[in-house]
Design an enzyme around this catalytic site. Structure first.
Site, short mmCIF file in Angstrom:
data_model
loop_
_atom_site.label_atom_id
_atom_site.label_comp_id
_atom_site.label_asym_id
_atom_site.label_seq_id
_atom_site.Cartn_x
_atom_site.Cartn_y
_atom_site.Cartn_z
N ARG A 102 0.86 -1.20 0.00
CA ARG A 102 0.00 0.00 0.00
C ARG A 102 0.89 1.23 0.00
O ARG A 102 0.95 1.99 0.96
CB ARG A 102 -0.96 -0.07 1.16
CG ARG A 102 -1.99 -1.14 0.84
CD ARG A 102 -2.96 -1.34 1.89
NE ARG A 102 -4.30 -1.19 1.37
CZ ARG A 102 -5.38 -1.45 2.08
NH1 ARG A 102 -5.29 -1.81 3.31
NH2 ARG A 102 -6.56 -1.32 1.53
N GLN A 142 -1.01 2.61 -5.68
CA GLN A 142 -2.38 2.97 -5.30
C GLN A 142 -3.40 2.56 -6.36
O GLN A 142 -4.50 2.13 -6.04
CB GLN A 142 -2.48 4.47 -5.05
CG GLN A 142 -2.47 4.78 -3.58
CD GLN A 142 -2.51 6.26 -3.28
OE1 GLN A 142 -2.56 7.09 -4.18
NE2 GLN A 142 -2.47 6.59 -2.01
N ASP A 185 -4.53 -1.13 -5.99
CA ASP A 185 -4.92 -1.55 -4.64
C ASP A 185 -6.34 -2.14 -4.66
O ASP A 185 -7.33 -1.43 -4.50
CB ASP A 185 -4.82 -0.33 -3.72
CG ASP A 185 -5.10 -0.66 -2.27
OD1 ASP A 185 -5.57 -1.78 -1.98
OD2 ASP A 185 -4.86 0.22 -1.43
N SER A 212 -8.50 -1.72 -1.45
CA SER A 212 -9.19 -0.43 -1.30
C SER A 212 -10.35 -0.31 -2.28
O SER A 212 -11.43 0.14 -1.92
CB SER A 212 -8.21 0.72 -1.53
OG SER A 212 -7.34 0.82 -0.44
N TYR A 222 -1.55 -0.59 9.69
CA TYR A 222 -2.63 -1.48 10.15
C TYR A 222 -2.77 -1.43 11.67
O TYR A 222 -1.92 -0.89 12.36
CB TYR A 222 -2.35 -2.92 9.69
CG TYR A 222 -2.51 -3.08 8.21
CD1 TYR A 222 -3.77 -3.24 7.64
CD2 TYR A 222 -1.41 -3.06 7.37
CE1 TYR A 222 -3.93 -3.38 6.28
CE2 TYR A 222 -1.55 -3.19 5.99
CZ TYR A 222 -2.82 -3.36 5.46
OH TYR A 222 -2.98 -3.48 4.11
#
Ligand code: NAD
Length: 375
Positions: A122, A127, A130, A133, A230
């Site tokens: 990430r 991006q 991803d 997401s 996380y």
């Protein structure tokens, strides 16, 4: 370079790994694209749309895979689902590798190079690739829509000639990608929204969306985010304090949407049976962590259970419930990754094994499982 877009074999998976839009882009990269017949049907993309975008339609997986260098799927195919594949076929999918060592070993033996999109780092460069997401964002949105559909009252406050209807109270537990979208969606629908998380960074995010933040903000909370962004698994003491704080709050909520996850661990249990029973009949809980055991003690994955009038939705594959949008975004994630695997000069597959994206996502190579975690 030839790219095969395979149909999903799991009938409960309506998404597809390429859209007519990404097919056009692949062709622009110099690739030939073959789409297995009806691969996009459940997501609203007809074979004729793919053909119009320049793809060839193949009757079955074997025909699609003939001469293919890359195979795209949503879910991990078994080795048997890659008939006639050439050695070193790059298979790109959501591989769900935890606990799938035997299946990955079979894929490796078939000669495939398997890439797990959900292991994409990430980082800014990745991006656009991803998938966690792109899909979690839709799941967060859909969770609110499903909750609204099950809830027998209105979301916004309504002042009518026949009386005033109060706004629904919505509580979001876990403020990652899905939780943030759930907050935004519930706010757009006029609900009064509160949210909780164990990562301090989420407080500002929650408040910037016009919701109220609620958490045990002690020293452990200040340290709860890992370097990777996380959540850590919290201590029993923290969990107890969190449960006490949440218990009184939940009793006043109409809708609770839970999304809390800890990488590589079962989902934390945040809602006890007793908390469910404290909610008023007609309330709705949507548990987005159902696939990983659920955040609510009473969740049944894939089922809706009713406990003392409270509905608990054990939501599975909510992104798949918006198959067309989910496929469009997933397909673009795959396109962005494949672009990094292709040589601009030769327009052929040229995997750079030193690339951090390749290192992070490659599970199998040269007949073996190469990611130590999944051997
Ligand atoms: P996730 O799906 O792993 O978890 C969902 C949320 O649950 C997280 O916010 C987590 O903190 C929370 N949670 C865990 N245990 C909890 C508990 N006991 N109580 C309450 N909440 C709990 O999260 P995600 O959506 O994958 O996002 C993880 C991180 O990745 C975030 O920091 C996010 O901003 C970051 N991210 C970065 C990028 C990028 O830079 N490209 C893209 C997306 C997400």
């Amino acid at each position: 370079m030839r790219i095969a877009v395979l149909a999903e074999t799991d009938k409960s998976e309506p998404r597809v790994a390429a859209t007519p839009e990404t097919v056009k882009k692949f062709i622009g990269l110099g690739a030939d694209v073959v789409v297995e017949a009806r691969a996009g049907a459940a997501a609203g993309f007809a074979d004729s749309d793919y053909a119009a975008a320049g793809a060839t339609i193949a009757d079955n997986a074997a025909a699609a895979l003939t001469g293919a260098d890359v195979a795209l799927r949503v879910r991990r195919p078994s080795a048997a689902e890659l008939p006639g594949a050439r050695s070193n076929l790059a298979v790109i999918a959501i591989m769900d590798p935890f606990g799938a060592g035997a299946q990955l070993a079979d894929l490796a033996k078939s000669g495939a190079i398997a890439f797990a999109m959900e292991l994409m780092p990430r980082i800014t460069r990745a991006q656009t690739m991803d998938v966690l997401s792109s899909q979690a964002n839709l799941a967060g949105y859909r969770a609110v829509i499903d909750a609204m559909a099950e809830y027998g009252r209105s979301f916004p406050m309504m002042m009518t000639a026949a009386g005033t209807v109060p706004a629904a109270r919505v509580f979001i537990m876990g403020v990652g990608v899905a939780g943030l979208q759930a907050i935004a969606t519930a706010r757009r629908m006029g609900a009064i929204v509160t949210a909780t998380d164990v990562r301090p960074a989420t407080k500002e995010q929650v408040e910037s969306l016009g919701a109220k933040f609620l958490a045990v903000e002690n020293e452990e909370f200040q340290q709860a985010q890992t370097a990777g962004g996380y959540a850590k698994e919290m201590s029993p003491e923290y969990q107890k304090a969190q449960a006490e704080l949440v218990a009184s709050h939940i009793a006043k909520q109409d809708i609770v949407i839970t999304t809390a996850l800890i990488p590589g661990r079962p989902a934390p249990k945040l809602i006890s049976a007793e908390m469910v029973r404290s909610m008023r009949p007609g309330s709705v809980i949507v548990d987005l962590a159902a696939e990983r055991g659920g955040n609510c003690e009473l969740t049944q994955p894939g089922e809706t259970v009713v406990v003392d009038g409270v509905k608990i939705l054990g939501a599975l594959n909510l992104a798949g419930r918006m198959a067309s949008t989910a496929s469009s975004l997933y397909a673009k994630n795959l396109l962005a990754f494949v672009e990094t695997l292709v040589s601009k000069d030769t327009k052929q597959l040229a995997i750079n094994w030193e690339d951090e994206l390749v290192k992070a996502t490659a599970l199998t190579r040269d007949g073996a499982v190469v990611d130590e975690r999944f051997k």
